[in-house]
Design an enzyme around this catalytic site. Structure first.
Site, PDB file in Angstrom:
ATOM      1  N   TYR A 106      30.114  38.806  49.631  1.00 41.65           N
ATOM      2  CA  TYR A 106      31.244  38.939  48.724  1.00 41.65           C
ATOM      3  C   TYR A 106      31.606  40.409  48.478  1.00 41.65           C
ATOM      4  CZ  TYR A 106      34.332  38.687  44.803  1.00 41.65           C
ATOM      5  OH  TYR A 106      35.430  38.834  44.001  1.00 41.65           O
ATOM      6  N   TRP A 108      35.254  43.371  47.893  1.00 42.29           N
ATOM      7  CA  TRP A 108      36.644  43.717  48.155  1.00 42.29           C
ATOM      8  C   TRP A 108      36.846  44.551  49.410  1.00 42.29           C
ATOM      9  CZ3 TRP A 108      41.448  44.257  44.985  1.00 42.29           C
ATOM     10  CH2 TRP A 108      41.587  43.211  44.073  1.00 42.29           C
TER      11      TRP A 108
HETATM   12  N1  LIG Z   1      29.716  43.060  34.337  1.00 39.57           N
HETATM   13  C1  LIG Z   1      30.705  42.698  35.151  1.00 39.57           C
HETATM   14  N2  LIG Z   1      30.483  42.613  36.473  1.00 39.57           N
HETATM   15  C2  LIG Z   1      31.478  42.265  37.305  1.00 39.57           C
HETATM   16  C3  LIG Z   1      32.774  41.988  36.803  1.00 39.57           C
HETATM   17  C4  LIG Z   1      32.984  42.069  35.402  1.00 39.57           C
HETATM   18  O1  LIG Z   1      34.097  41.814  34.895  1.00 39.57           O
HETATM   19  N3  LIG Z   1      31.940  42.449  34.606  1.00 39.57           N
HETATM   20  N4  LIG Z   1      33.782  41.654  37.680  1.00 39.57           N
HETATM   21  C5  LIG Z   1      33.403  41.055  38.935  1.00 39.57           C
HETATM   22  C6  LIG Z   1      34.527  41.016  39.849  1.00 39.57           C
HETATM   23  S1  LIG Z   1      35.904  40.194  39.291  1.00 39.57           S
HETATM   24  C7  LIG Z   1      34.488  41.536  41.100  1.00 39.57           C
HETATM   25  S2  LIG Z   1      35.801  41.246  42.154  1.00 39.57           S
HETATM   26  C8  LIG Z   1      33.311  42.246  41.596  1.00 39.57           C
HETATM   27  C9  LIG Z   1      33.658  43.416  42.521  1.00 39.57           C
HETATM   28  O2  LIG Z   1      32.564  43.781  43.262  1.00 39.57           O
HETATM   29  P1  LIG Z   1      32.693  44.346  44.755  1.00 39.57           P
HETATM   30  O3  LIG Z   1      33.884  43.799  45.432  1.00 39.57           O
HETATM   31  O4  LIG Z   1      31.382  44.166  45.425  1.00 39.57           O
HETATM   32  O5  LIG Z   1      32.934  45.872  44.452  1.00 39.57           O
HETATM   33  P2  LIG Z   1      33.454  47.055  45.378  1.00 39.57           P
HETATM   34  O6  LIG Z   1      32.980  48.299  44.732  1.00 39.57           O
HETATM   35  O7  LIG Z   1      34.913  46.908  45.594  1.00 39.57           O
HETATM   36  O8  LIG Z   1      32.640  46.820  46.715  1.00 39.57           O
HETATM   37  C10 LIG Z   1      33.215  46.964  47.983  1.00 39.57           C
HETATM   38  C11 LIG Z   1      32.250  47.720  48.866  1.00 39.57           C
HETATM   39  O9  LIG Z   1      32.789  47.709  50.184  1.00 39.57           O
HETATM   40  C12 LIG Z   1      32.669  49.025  50.743  1.00 39.57           C
HETATM   41  N5  LIG Z   1      33.704  49.161  51.775  1.00 39.57           N
HETATM   42  C13 LIG Z   1      34.974  49.607  51.641  1.00 39.57           C
HETATM   43  N6  LIG Z   1      35.622  49.559  52.816  1.00 39.57           N
HETATM   44  C14 LIG Z   1      34.741  49.082  53.724  1.00 39.57           C
HETATM   45  C15 LIG Z   1      34.830  48.794  55.126  1.00 39.57           C
HETATM   46  O10 LIG Z   1      35.859  48.943  55.769  1.00 39.57           O
HETATM   47  N7  LIG Z   1      33.712  48.307  55.719  1.00 39.57           N
HETATM   48  C16 LIG Z   1      32.554  48.100  55.054  1.00 39.57           C
HETATM   49  N8  LIG Z   1      31.512  47.626  55.727  1.00 39.57           N
HETATM   50  N9  LIG Z   1      32.452  48.361  53.727  1.00 39.57           N
HETATM   51  C17 LIG Z   1      33.529  48.828  53.073  1.00 39.57           C
HETATM   52  C18 LIG Z   1      32.844  49.945  49.559  1.00 39.57           C
HETATM   53  O11 LIG Z   1      32.312  51.232  49.832  1.00 39.57           O
HETATM   54  C19 LIG Z   1      32.098  49.180  48.457  1.00 39.57           C
HETATM   55  O12 LIG Z   1      30.749  49.542  48.405  1.00 39.57           O
HETATM   56  O13 LIG Z   1      32.550  42.726  40.480  1.00 39.57           O
HETATM   57  C20 LIG Z   1      32.176  41.677  39.608  1.00 39.57           C
HETATM   58  N10 LIG Z   1      31.235  42.187  38.636  1.00 39.57           N
HETATM   59  N1  LIG Z   2      41.897  49.665  37.890  1.00 41.73           N
HETATM   60  C1  LIG Z   2      41.307  48.531  38.276  1.00 41.73           C
HETATM   61  N2  LIG Z   2      41.981  47.364  38.215  1.00 41.73           N
HETATM   62  C2  LIG Z   2      41.379  46.202  38.589  1.00 41.73           C
HETATM   63  C3  LIG Z   2      40.065  46.179  39.102  1.00 41.73           C
HETATM   64  C4  LIG Z   2      39.367  47.419  39.134  1.00 41.73           C
HETATM   65  O1  LIG Z   2      38.194  47.480  39.531  1.00 41.73           O
HETATM   66  N3  LIG Z   2      40.020  48.562  38.737  1.00 41.73           N
HETATM   67  N4  LIG Z   2      39.502  44.991  39.524  1.00 41.73           N
HETATM   68  C5  LIG Z   2      40.391  43.879  39.843  1.00 41.73           C
HETATM   69  C6  LIG Z   2      39.702  42.604  39.879  1.00 41.73           C
HETATM   70  S1  LIG Z   2      38.658  42.300  41.167  1.00 41.73           S
HETATM   71  C7  LIG Z   2      39.910  41.620  38.974  1.00 41.73           C
HETATM   72  S2  LIG Z   2      39.138  40.122  39.171  1.00 41.73           S
HETATM   73  C8  LIG Z   2      40.808  41.796  37.840  1.00 41.73           C
HETATM   74  C9  LIG Z   2      40.201  41.266  36.551  1.00 41.73           C
HETATM   75  O2  LIG Z   2      41.144  41.158  35.569  1.00 41.73           O
HETATM   76  P1  LIG Z   2      40.726  40.657  34.107  1.00 41.73           P
HETATM   77  O3  LIG Z   2      39.724  39.585  34.219  1.00 41.73           O
HETATM   78  O4  LIG Z   2      41.948  40.403  33.333  1.00 41.73           O
HETATM   79  O5  LIG Z   2      40.090  42.008  33.561  1.00 41.73           O
HETATM   80  P2  LIG Z   2      38.838  42.541  32.767  1.00 41.73           P
HETATM   81  O6  LIG Z   2      39.032  44.006  32.852  1.00 41.73           O
HETATM   82  O7  LIG Z   2      37.567  41.956  33.224  1.00 41.73           O
HETATM   83  O8  LIG Z   2      39.050  42.026  31.287  1.00 41.73           O
HETATM   84  C10 LIG Z   2      40.217  42.284  30.541  1.00 41.73           C
HETATM   85  C11 LIG Z   2      39.906  42.291  29.075  1.00 41.73           C
HETATM   86  O9  LIG Z   2      39.485  41.024  28.619  1.00 41.73           O
HETATM   87  C12 LIG Z   2      38.883  41.218  27.358  1.00 41.73           C
HETATM   88  N5  LIG Z   2      37.914  40.152  27.137  1.00 41.73           N
HETATM   89  C13 LIG Z   2      36.647  40.044  27.577  1.00 41.73           C
HETATM   90  N6  LIG Z   2      36.091  38.890  27.148  1.00 41.73           N
HETATM   91  C14 LIG Z   2      37.037  38.269  26.409  1.00 41.73           C
HETATM   92  C15 LIG Z   2      37.078  37.035  25.684  1.00 41.73           C
HETATM   93  O10 LIG Z   2      36.126  36.252  25.622  1.00 41.73           O
HETATM   94  N7  LIG Z   2      38.252  36.738  25.050  1.00 41.73           N
HETATM   95  C16 LIG Z   2      39.336  37.551  25.077  1.00 41.73           C
HETATM   96  N8  LIG Z   2      40.433  37.159  24.449  1.00 41.73           N
HETATM   97  N9  LIG Z   2      39.317  38.718  25.744  1.00 41.73           N
HETATM   98  C17 LIG Z   2      38.193  39.062  26.404  1.00 41.73           C
HETATM   99  C18 LIG Z   2      38.219  42.590  27.389  1.00 41.73           C
HETATM  100  O11 LIG Z   2      38.561  43.320  26.212  1.00 41.73           O
HETATM  101  C19 LIG Z   2      38.763  43.195  28.674  1.00 41.73           C
HETATM  102  O12 LIG Z   2      39.183  44.530  28.507  1.00 41.73           O
HETATM  103  O13 LIG Z   2      41.100  43.170  37.676  1.00 41.73           O
HETATM  104  C20 LIG Z   2      41.547  43.777  38.870  1.00 41.73           C
HETATM  105  N10 LIG Z   2      42.096  45.062  38.521  1.00 41.73           N
HETATM  106 MO   LIG Z   3      37.543  40.390  40.868  1.00 39.30          MO
END
Ligand SMILES: Nc1nc2c(c(=O)[nH]1)N[C@H]1C(S)=C(S)[C@@H](COP(=O)(O)OP(=O)(O)OC[C@H]3O[C@@H](n4cnc5c(=O)[nH]c(N)nc54)[C@H](O)[C@@H]3O)O[C@H]1N2
Ligand SMILES: Nc1nc2c(c(=O)[nH]1)N[C@H]1C(S)=C(S)[C@@H](COP(=O)(O)OP(=O)(O)OC[C@H]3O[C@@H](n4cnc5c(=O)[nH]c(N)nc54)[C@H](O)[C@@H]3O)O[C@H]1N2
Ligand SMILES: [Mo]
Length: 741
Positions: A106, A108
């Site tokens: 998993y 991005w």
């Molecule tokens: N506590 C907490 N944890 C969370 C979340 C949260 O809200 N709270 N959100 C979750 C969510 S929604 C997400 S999507 C995940 C995101 O978690 P990830 O998608 O695992 O995060 P990234 O840092 O985007 O990891 C992508 C990796 O791919 C590498 N990469 C980039 N380009 C390439 C390429 O071309 N080839 C290869 N082999 N590697 C490459 C980058 O260097 C990086 O290390 O985190 C989750 N974790």
């Molecule tokens: N700049 C930037 N943008 C991103 C990403 C990034 O890494 N960087 N990651 C992308 C990815 S993979 C994803 S999945 C999306 C995620 O998008 P979201 O899931 O919307 O984003 P989060 O930042 O996890 O959370 C948004 C807000 O939800 C609020 N929140 C947390 N728990 C609760 C709750 O129980 N109730 C309510 N009402 N609010 C709550 C927190 O205050 C938090 O700031 O964002 C994407 N956008």
């Molecule tokens: Mo995500």
């Protein structure tokens, strides 16, 4: 040389001198460009790049597996490295079968349609007999399980193809009720790219039109300035929604005609709402101590919602917590009671602001895709259960009505993700991670995951290879030129997997005899044909190379998309693909699963960790949102070099700070029974008292550091599924304590 390239955070110009990226500049057509690329020159050429194929010494010398993360690495030449890796993959699949290989992988990765790391690793593993895969995402795993039961439509399709677009909202919505806000910071990014950043601009339009926008959540900053803020305790949204529903029901504000025509099961839900089944009427006074929202405020909002065109939006974050199924399902029930589903600018929608593409409306045009082939292994896990899978091989678990056992994983292959950034309870993951016999990672940088692998192959970044940039939720098409040669000995994932496939006798299956440049033309040609069939002319490949980018004429201007309008119009003639053909307020299917943590209609189920269960040892609720200055953990090594940037900033309320003698800028320790990290305090009344916010994305430190130095919140979060139904990520369900360091 200056060229434009595309990325998950949008398009930008790149200046190259002497084979190095020296500067980036905004793309001229982007009204609100992201600042994320500013750090790119430092990141791409950073000392944290993986230079050569690297082997963990303990693994190489004796196949020892306890030292992951604490060992030194030995560099080997590519040919020898690929030989060793291929032989090991072969050994594992012959000895234990392909069900012993976890390739969920998993993450991005990077934008670009061909060099998409997941597609590459999956295609490779498919050619050699398959792998255990993973279902859905950390983003929306829980929603993807629950919402099809409610609306019948795949959840992401609902977000991108059905629910109202910004134009429609601007034109018709009078009250925008945003659970979890709508944050332009998050809509900076989108899978595969978002070229025009428009979310902030839409909120300016909404303000000009006098739309009332209410941000319901723990942080004022989750919505643009000018929105009202209704502070609510994290994890309590379902109680608030029930209280709103109670007011509608008892003040006769429910649209009974809509409920009768378009929904099923309100008769099963209503007795629960009124407390007839459990003795607890879900009144605003019942909800007030749970949510922290005054009863009168709830009554006023409910009446307003019933008497104006109201759109309820729900951030994905609400389902990234224990029982995340409930607020998602309940939001649909609340919208159904209001009876505005199918009316423009009314009803409910999800993930606005989460991702830049949600809310945009384009004519559907299929994308440029590299086939992953067929996976002969059918075993999969819900994506966020990876830690459990490693800890509990052979043990049974439930998921969305099915019971399965976890596979016994001997080899992990990860490309394009960083589990030691994204997974919950990282100290526990670190333990579980020592079990497989071999871990192989392709990575451009020495991330915490790369450091915990046995074999690390250095991967190129998109700036080091040619690709096509195109997202289905965007209206631009890019030729992404190779801007610089590969850094050190990095190779494209394609080339790495081609080398492994060749050694495993599957060269032809994997490459079909083509080099990367040939694939680009083949894929593009197919895309061009599909586009032409849809009436959209795109330039030939050579012309696109020359032009660098084009804007596609697929925009839908003006109000143009209303969720389930045809269904509302004629529920019998245009039924939803649910068992009843209607919106399911009660689901016989879910009821039949017999899950006490997700019964047959939405209910209030308090999470195990929230302010309602706060203790002296862990009195504060931690939310861990997405970082504003980057995408997840990407580009982190260069950002961390900036003076004062690390540890990460944690936001804390003035009263909570005063009690602990913390002031802005202080170094603090954030901790609970699962772990501890450092952070830098920012005292602000933009956050609800009792809640702290620490964004994700800091690189997890080396083992042996008791206090994670840069502030990765996942040393604190709980690794538990949202419920037996969704089994999603529960990151937002976390209690902590803070002390000044
Ligand atoms: N506590 C907490 N944890 C969370 C979340 C949260 O809200 N709270 N959100 C979750 C969510 S929604 C997400 S999507 C995940 C995101 O978690 P990830 O998608 O695992 O995060 P990234 O840092 O985007 O990891 C992508 C990796 O791919 C590498 N990469 C980039 N380009 C390439 C390429 O071309 N080839 C290869 N082999 N590697 C490459 C980058 O260097 C990086 O290390 O985190 C989750 N974790
Ligand atoms: N700049 C930037 N943008 C991103 C990403 C990034 O890494 N960087 N990651 C992308 C990815 S993979 C994803 S999945 C999306 C995620 O998008 P979201 O899931 O919307 O984003 P989060 O930042 O996890 O959370 C948004 C807000 O939800 C609020 N929140 C947390 N728990 C609760 C709750 O129980 N109730 C309510 N009402 N609010 C709550 C927190 O205050 C938090 O700031 O964002 C994407 N956008
Ligand atoms: Mo995500």
């Amino acid at each position: 040389m200056t060229k434009v390239t595309s990325s998950h955070w949008g398009a930008f110009e790149v200046d190259v001198r002497d084979e190095r990226i020296v500067a980036t500049r905004p793309f001229a057509e982007d009204p609100h460009p992201s600042a994320i690329p500013d750090i790119l020159p430092q990141a791409v050429h950073h000392r944290s790049r993986v230079s050569r194929p690297s082997f963990r010494r303990g693994w190489l010398e004796s196949r020892e597996r306890t030292g992951r993360g604490g060992d030194t690495f030995v560099e080997l030449p590519w040919d020898e490295a690929l030989d060793i890796a291929a032989a090991e993959i072969d050994r594992v699949r012959k000895a234990h079968g392909n069900e012993a290989i976890f390739g969920g992988s998993y993450g991005w990765g990077s934008a670009g349609r061909f060099h998409h790391a997941q597609s590459q690793v999956h295609r490779f593993l498919n050619t050699i007999g398959g792998y255990v895969s993973s279902f859905a995402s950390y983003s929306t795993g829980c929603a993807q399980a629950i919402m099809p039961h409610v609306f019948g439509v795949p959840f992401l399709q609902l977000n991108y193809e059905h629910q109202d677009g910004w134009h429609t909202i601007a034109e018709h919505t009078e009250t925008l009720v945003m659970f979890g806000g709508v944050n332009p910071k998050n809509s900076q990014v989108s899978m595969g790219g978002v070229t025009r950043h428009e979310t902030a601009g839409w909120f300016e339009t909404f303000a000009e039109k006098g739309m009332r926008c209410v941000n319901i959540g723990p942080q004022r900053t989750d919505a643009p300035d000018g929105c009202e803020w209704m502070a609510v305790r994290p994890g309590s949204d379902t109680a608030l929604m029930l209280a709103l529903a109670y007011v509608l029901e008892t003040e006769n504000l429910v649209d009974r005609d809509f409920l009768g025509r378009c929904t099923t099961g309100y008769d099963r839900f209503r007795p629960y709402l009124l407390g007839e089944t459990d003795g607890l009427p879900k009144t605003p006074d019942w909800a007030a101590p749970l949510t922290g929202v005054a009863a009168d405020t709830v009554r006023e909002l409910a009446r307003r919602m019933a008497t104006t065109r109201t759109l309820i939006t729900v951030a994905w974050s609400l389902q990234r917590g224990e029982h995340g199924e409930q607020p998602f399902w309940m939001s649909a029930v609340l919208a159904a009671m209001l009876g505005q589903i199918g009316l423009p600018g009314g009803g409910v929608g999800y993930g606005y602001g989460a991702i830049g593409g949600v809310g945009k409306s384009f004519k559907g045009l299929r994308g440029v895709t590299f086939s992953q082939g067929q996976n002969p292994v059918t075993k999969f896990i819900p994506v966020a259960r990876a830690g459990d899978m490693l800890r509990r091989p052979g043990e049974a678990y439930d998921f969305n009505g099915r019971r399965d056992t976890y596979p016994d994983i001997r080899l992990i292959y990860w490309a394009g993700g960083n589990p030691f950034h994204h997974h919950q309870d990282l100290n526990a993951l670190h333990e579980a991670w020592q079990k497989p016999e071999t871990i192989i990672v392709n990575e451009p940088w020495w991330t915490a995951t790369a450091k915990r692998a046995d074999i690390v192959f250095p991967a190129t970044t998109p700036y080091e290879r040619e690709d096509i940039g195109r997202s289905n939720f965007d209206d631009y098409l890019f030729h992404m030129p190779q801007l610089i040669p590969p850094v050190a000995e990095a190779r494209d994932d394609y080339q790495i997997f081609a080398g492994l496939a060749e050694r495993l006798g599957k060269a032809q299956e994997f490459t079909e005899g083509r080099r990367a440049g040939e694939w680009l033309r083949v894929l593009y040609h197919a895309y061009q044909g599909m586009a032409r069939d849809e009436g959209v002319e795109v330039p030939d490949y050579e012309a696109l190379q020359e032009k660098n980018w084009v804007r596609l004429p697929i925009q839908m201007e003006g109000p143009n998309r209303t969720l389930f309008a045809p269904f509302r119009e004629d529920p019998e003639g245009a039924p939803l693909p649910t068992p009843s053909g209607k919106i399911e307020i009660f689901s016989a299917t879910i009821d039949g699963f017999g899950y006490d943590d997700c019964p047959g209609h939405p209910v209030w189920l308090p999470p195990s960790e929230w302010l309602g269960t706060a203790t002296a040892a862990a009195p504060l609720h931690l939310v861990s949102p997405q970082p504003g200055d980057k995408l997840h953990s990407q580009l982190e090594s260069a950002l961390a070099d900036v003076e004062g940037a690390r540890p990460e900033t944690i936001v804390i309320h003035p009263k909570d700070a005063a009690r602990r003698e913390i002031t802005t800028g202080d170094l603090v320790r954030v901790f609970n029974a699962r772990g501890a990290c450092r952070a830098r305090a920012r005292v602000s009344d933009d956050i609800l008292q009792g809640v702290v916010a620490l964004p994700t994305g800091a690189w997890f430190g080396d083992p042996g550091t008791n206090v994670d130095p840069d502030g990765n919140p996942n040393v604190l979060t709980r690794d538990v599924g949202t419920s037996r139904l969704g089994q999603g990520c529960s990151a937002h369900t976390t209690l902590v304590e803070i002390a000044r360091l």
